[in-house]
Design an enzyme around this catalytic site. Structure first.
Site, PDB file in Angstrom:
ATOM      1  CB  CYS A   1      -0.932   0.026   1.203  1.00 10.28           C
ATOM      2  SG  CYS A   1      -2.039  -1.388   1.290  1.00 10.28           S
TER       3      CYS A   1
ATOM      4  CG  HIS B   1      -6.181   1.845  -0.263  1.00 13.98           C
ATOM      5  ND1 HIS B   1      -5.015   2.368  -0.762  1.00 13.98           N
ATOM      6  CD2 HIS B   1      -5.806   0.899   0.654  1.00 13.98           C
ATOM      7  CE1 HIS B   1      -3.983   1.771  -0.186  1.00 13.98           C
ATOM      8  NE2 HIS B   1      -4.443   0.874   0.676  1.00 13.98           N
TER       9      HIS B   1
ATOM     10  CB  CYS C   1      -1.152   0.736   7.825  1.00 15.31           C
ATOM     11  SG  CYS C   1      -2.696   0.571   6.893  1.00 15.31           S
TER      12      CYS C   1
END
Length: 403
Positions: free
Chosen positions: A91, A359, A389
């Site tokens: 991510c 996202h 994160c």
């Protein structure tokens, strides 16, 4: 060591990550090339000025594989002599691309980079790369691996975050995102995606649900409860690592977790000399970067130690930061960050986040840096921090200062 400056930042609108999403027919290569072309055209560049294109994406298989960065360069209007580097920090891939580019400039390895990332989740589903952390039993057993949704629920349980807390945060994210779009706060950076004939495909983030309220969120069933509790369930694995927990409180669902979407973003990073040679004014200086490893079971607490590290490395305190962008992977991730640093929600994710707008894994790090910069300019603030994160237990962070 030289300064590394942000000269521009662009992103695509985020399309629903499903077959009926507006960007489903747009390939990762085209979406990436569109961002590269936007950087070139908006800044009056020839396409030959860049030392490299550093591009992140989390699922590097099929049409997102094979060094997508180089393929995107060749598909774009950049000069073919510009190489491309694909990277993967899950991510945080888009943020790591920006941080790596900045540190290359700071170290004297070239004067200009385009950095960012892409993820077309409707075309290359998350997990389709068969990652060893989840698929290899020897690794999964050693790390007490659980899926990310379970990890988010562990955070909620460990730090006393309730379902109402998570839902209220999600509702506010939706309201803030809707207000930001209505107020035109994203116009500076969002690049409309068009087809090969120049016809518009998507101009706005389409995942948002602006009418979301607590009643609607309260009607949703916990998404990870069965995954955790139905034997052999992941809750049992988690409690081997966290034996002090009597049970896992499953509070997360589709409404208070990040949306699955397609999207891309790019940031133009360069030296002072690059700006002067091309008549460009820097918008911000990248003051510091950080990355860190964390517990792979709870997995998603990385923004806290990454922020502690970047503040320590740069001799700063949390009170020195004017605005924050913390990626909204799950409500509990951001609520834990706010809890750890006693951060005022009025300074954090002021335009909503991934719960409302989605996202796109490999692009999100670059997206939140760009959103942070735009908002710092809008509010006339000096210093901002962006953090995410990261799967497998990591965190990443970037501090930028306006110039």
């Amino acid at each position: 060591m030289r300064d590394a400056f942000i000269y521009d930042s662009v992103r695509s609108p985020r399309g629903k990550g499903r077959a009926d999403g507006s960007l489903h027919e747009v390939t990762p290569v085209k979406l990436s090339a569109d961002m590269l072309n936007a950087i070139k055209e908006r800044n009056g560049l020839t396409g030959d000025e860049f030392e490299d294109v550093i591009w992140g994406n989390a699922t590097q298989v099929k049409e997102q594989g094979g060094c997508l960065a180089r393929t995107a360069v060749l598909a774009s209007d950049l000069n073919e002599r510009v190489p491309g580097l694909s990277i993967n920090r899950f991510c945080a891939s888009g943020m790591e691309a920006v941080n790596l580019a900045a540190n290359q400039v700071r170290g004297g390895a070239g004067d200009a980079y385009i950095a960012g990332g892409v993820e077309c989740m409707s075309r290359v589903p998350m997990g389709s790369d068969g990652a060893a952390i989840a698929a290899d039993p020897s690794v999964a057993m050693k790390t007490y691996f659980v899926p990310q949704g379970i990890s988010a629920d562990i955070i909620a349980t460990e730090y006393g975050i309730s379902r109402d807390d998570a839902d209220a945060f999600a509702m506010e994210s939706q309201a803030r995102a809707a207000a930001a779009w209505k107020d035109g706060r994203f116009k500076k950076s969002v690049v409309e995606i068009k087809d090969q004939n120049g016809l518009p495909i998507l101009a706005n983030d389409e995942y948002m649900r602006p009418g979301t309220d607590m009643q609607a969120l309260g009607a949703l069933k916990p998404a990870f409860k069965d995954q955790g509790e139905v034997m052999p369930g992941f809750d049992a694995v988690a409690m081997l690592k966290y034996p002090h927990l009597e049970r896992i409180n499953h509070i997360h669902h589709a409404g208070n977790s990040s949306g699955i979407v397609d999207g891309s973003a790019a940031v133009l990073i360069g030296s002072k000399e690059f700006g002067e040679a091309n008549g460009l004014k820097p918008r911000a200086r990248i003051k510091a970067t950080a990355k860190i490893g964390t517990d792979p079971t709870i997995m998603l607490t990385g923004p806290v130690p990454a922020t502690e590290k970047i503040l320590s490395d740069s001799g700063m305190s949390i009170s020195d930061i004017d605005l924050f962008e913390v990626n909204e992977a799950f409500s509990s991730v951001v609520l834990r960050f706010m809890q750890a640093f006693d951060v005022d929600h009025g300074k954090l994710n002021v335009n909503g986040g991934a719960i409302a707008m989605g996202h796109p894994l490999g692009a999100s790090g670059a997206i939140i840096i760009g959103i942070l910069l735009d908002e710092m300019e809008r509010q006339d603030k000096e210093t901002g921090l962006a953090t995410l994160c990261v799967a497998s237990g990591m965190g990443a962070a970037t501090i930028i200062e306006r110039v």
